[in-house]
Design an enzyme around this catalytic site. Structure first.
Site, short mmCIF file in Angstrom:
data_model
loop_
_atom_site.label_atom_id
_atom_site.label_comp_id
_atom_site.label_asym_id
_atom_site.label_seq_id
_atom_site.Cartn_x
_atom_site.Cartn_y
_atom_site.Cartn_z
N HIS A 134 -4.18 -5.96 0.37
CA HIS A 134 -4.98 -6.98 1.08
C HIS A 134 -6.40 -7.08 0.52
CE1 HIS A 134 -1.74 -7.27 3.88
NE2 HIS A 134 -1.90 -6.04 4.36
N ASP A 171 6.04 -4.15 1.61
CA ASP A 171 5.21 -3.86 2.79
C ASP A 171 5.42 -5.02 3.77
OD1 ASP A 171 2.33 -2.27 3.47
OD2 ASP A 171 2.54 -4.25 4.38
N ASP A 264 5.91 0.03 6.37
CA ASP A 264 5.76 -0.52 7.72
C ASP A 264 6.86 -1.53 8.02
OD1 ASP A 264 4.61 -2.12 5.81
OD2 ASP A 264 2.62 -2.15 6.71
#
Ligand code: Q9C
Ligand code: ZN
Length: 738
Positions: A134, A171, A264
């Site tokens: 990110h 992810d 995740d």
């Protein structure tokens, strides 16, 4: 063959000073390392030294201001001030050590990439934090400061011979920063699977949807697979892998793969709310491993449910080390929402990728792109203020509990000391008149050490597992009647040379099966001597079926997959515990409608492109749904480069087929060469590719340039239609057809 691993004790320093329960915690690192150690994985790896990234390396992907601002926070011990600066950003906390640790994470990622590019190790894993995907050019975001994966990719492009990189981002969050950084760069294919929910899930960006395909020269090189529901399972992720990821990866043909490896998306994670089991990551990893001569690295991103995180990372590392994939539950059809996503991705990318152009999923109907949210352009982020909110699909909490309890893979993971046992038929008891096979020397010179198992002779009783005594006797008589002149039809069974040869053949296969189930070897391969007159063989006795029956009886197996790859038609078999997938030409008038048999091909020209598509759309989905405990691959290696039949399968395909199938059944796979005929001109090369796949030696790169033609598409359709009633996983192929 070596796997590199990079990590450092300093990866536990950066932590949130004002919220000890902050999800991006030092425990994430320690739990992974602990689990990898408890499985003995770290000791088997080559340790790559961590090092800080240089300023120049950071500036390849970030601005001076971005780097310097973080630098200015180092050794700042005023907690309140740190918290205040952090609050300027979306999901960021700062710690006095943050800058140093971020340098180390980025530098370690580069070092690992370099070690693989230089050939010091085959593949590797970076256990680093903070994560990176990110971190934008000039903005910290989502626990990320420097984009480790992007920096490593840029390093490879700038400083090594690597020219094309595939980034697979599993992810659960969209790596919007990585997307932005290579959005117009055709050298980097960014492929991301992420929770999206039509924009309702963080980072709530319009640009995370499937219709954002790249820009300029990079158009088509950005592939978003948005998940619009939660509770996605292995079924959904593997469908995405087989129908989107692998076809794209093959066509893109990267020299290097980087996994932006967030866990995740795994079951139990409070952010992802998905149901993917840790073993699934091993399956995806192993599918990718053979596409780049083994050059693949995994760089840690998110993952906040420590059990799933640690297990997922450990099983990924285990796959990189070449251990067999843990068995996952039978796959069924993906959910409607994912099917819609897959179709949408194919629809928008069909104009850039041949593998989708003729995809059987391709429909003229435009996918629905939802614009029921308002896009607000502010900073680099284009936040969506959504107006409607879909209901999440409910997770069955009872089922979730049982799965969570079973999440830690059995520590006695199947991993026999020897990867491949080999038996080569010897000449003494054989009907062949040719000289000794030189296959052994050939294989040895290419793969090094080979583990040889002894031949043994099967008993008549073992032959009886699949054939009646009457049938065996009859076959012997036929054989003698046809091919000998002495007309002694009633010569005793024991003295029959053809039978004798056959008994050694079967016995050797049983020997391989015993060694597999006694956990001595993971897989096996049987090499037959060429027969001068190939008809001089007991072709109406079926060694694969006898072997399967033997395994069923002795080892109480319930599901055995026999895959036959032969140009001519062989017998049909009927058995509840055996599934035969037969790739062969279908003769006129022969009906192959049958519950247990999946016979597939009826085409003169069968090339690597056809075969790959068939593999990914038909064979692998069925195999994953069947979930075999043992796979027997039976072939004459006669589908290759045969100018007479027009079939143009290269030996490489056999290797890839073997490698892909060996993700199932804990890698318990036996390749058995059937009688060699005059069409088997590339059999040595085929045997070599299969052996490499079984031994975990990087196999040759699959080069599928040819487009699938319409005839192939039609044949594939027909096959799928014929089997769809028995195999739910094929549903995806036809929903929108009619
Ligand atoms: N209400 C990684 O997994 N969540 N980053 C924001 C806003 C941020 C995740 C929720 C999640 C960041 C690497
Ligand atoms: Zn994440």
């Amino acid at each position: 063959m070596m796997t590199g691993v990079v990590y450092d004790d300093d990866f536990t320093v950066h932590g949130c000073l004002w919220d000890e329960n902050y999800s991006e915690s030092p425990q994430r690192f320690t739990s992974i390392l602990q689990r990898c150690n408890s499985l003995g994985l770290i000791d088997r790896c080559v340790k790559i030294d961590a090092r800080p990234a240089t300023r120049e390396e950071l500036l390849s992907k970030h601005t001076i201001e971005h780097v310097d601002l973080l630098k200015s926070t180092q050794d700042l011990h005023d907690e309140e001030l740190l918290e205040n600066i952090s609050s300027e950003y979306d999901s960021i906390y700062l710690h006095p050590f943050t800058y140093k640790q971020c340098l180390l994470a980025a530098g370690s990622s580069i070092e690992l990439a370099k070690a693989v590019a230089d050939g010091r190790v085959i593949n590797g894993m970076a256990i680093v934090r903070p994560p990176g995907h990110h971190a934008m050019k000039s903005e910290y975001c989502g626990y990320c400061f420097f984009n480790n994966v992007a920096i490593a990719a840029q390093y490879l492009l700038d400083k090594t011979t690597v020219r094309k990189i595939l980034i697979v981002d599993w992810d659960i969050h969209h790596g919007q920063a990585t997307q932005q950084m290579f959005y117009d760069d055709p050298r980097v294919l960014y492929f991301s699977i992420h929770r999206y929910e039509h924009g309702q899930f963080w980072p709530n960006l319009r640009e995370s949807d499937f219709d954002h395909v790249g820009h300029g020269n990079g158009t088509g090189f950005n592939v978003n697979v948005p998940l619009n529901k939660t509770a996605m399972k292995n079924d959904d992720y593997m469908a995405i892998t087989h129908y989107l990821l692998i076809p794209l990866a093959i066509e893109f043909s990267p020299d290097f793969i980087i996994i932006s490896s967030g866990y995740d998306s795994a079951i139990g994670d409070p952010k992802g709310e998905m149901l993917v089991t840790p073993a699934c990551y091993a399956h995806i990893t192993q599918k990718l491993m053979n596409l780049t001569h083994g050059k693949i690295i995994s760089i840690l991103e998110g993952g906040y449910y420590l059990k799933s995180l640690a297990e997922g990372a450990a099983l990924t590392l285990r796959a990189l080390l070449g251990d067999p994939c843990p068995v996952i539950d039978s796959l069924r059809q993906p959910c409607d929402s994912v099917m819609e996503t897959i179709r949408s991705v194919i629809h928008v990318h069909a104009m850039y990728w041949d593998c989708f152009k003729y995809s059987i999923l391709y429909s003229e109907i435009l996918p629905e792109i939802r614009y029921d949210f308002v896009v607000e352009k502010s900073t680099e982020k284009s936040k969506i203020i959504y107006q409607t909110r879909n209901m999440y699909s409910k997770i069955d909490t009872k089922r979730l509990d049982t799965i969570l309890n079973n999440i830690i893979t059995d520590t006695r993971l199947f991993n026999p000391p020897i990867r491949m046992g080999l038996i080569i038929e010897t000449v003494e008891h054989s009907i062949t008149n040719t000289e000794h096979s030189d296959v052994y020397e050939y294989l040895k010179s290419h793969v090094g050490h080979l583990h040889i198992l002894n031949e043994r002779q099967s008993t008549i009783k073992e032959l009886n597992l699949a054939h009646s005594t009457k049938h065996i006797e009859y076959m012997i008589q036929m054989n003698q009647q046809k091919y000998t002149n002495d007309n002694n039809y009633f010569e005793s069974i024991e003295n029959n040379l053809a039978l004798n040869t056959f008994r050694y053949f079967v016995g050797s296969l049983l020997q391989i099966i015993d060694s597999i189930f006694e956990s001595k070897i993971r897989s096996g391969i049987y090499v037959k001597l060429p027969v001068e007159d190939s008809a001089k063989d007991l072709c109406f006795l079926n060694a694969s079926v006898i072997s399967a029956k033997y395994a069923i009886q002795k080892y109480k197996l319930k599901r055995i997959l026999i895959i036959e790859l032969n140009e001519d038609i062989s017998q049909l078999h009927y058995d509840d515990q055996i599934l035969v997938i037969s790739v062969q030409r279908i003769l006129n008038g022969l009906s192959l409608e049958n519950k247990n048999i999946t016979a597939l091909w009826s085409k003169e020209i069968l090339n690597d492109a056809d075969f790959t598509t068939m593999m990914l759309h038909l064979i692998l989905p069925i195999a994953y749904e069947y979930n075999p405990e043992l796979i027997i691959m039976s072939t004459k290696f006669d589908l290759n480069m045969n100018t007479i039949s027009g079939i143009q399968i290269t030996p490489i395909i056999y290797g890839h087929l073997t490698q892909w199938l060996s993700t199932l059944a804990n890698g318990k796979l036996m390749v058995c060469e059937q009688k060699v005929n005059s069409y088997s001109i590339y059999r040595k090369e085929c045997l070599l590719e299969c052996s490499k796949a079984l031994l975990g030696i990087p196999i040759s790169k699959l080069c599928v340039k040819k487009q699938l033609n319409l005839e192939t598409k039609q044949i594939l359709h027909n096959n799928i239609k014929r089997h769809i009633k028995n195999w739910k996983s094929l549903q995806l192929n036809i929903n929108k057809l009619v």
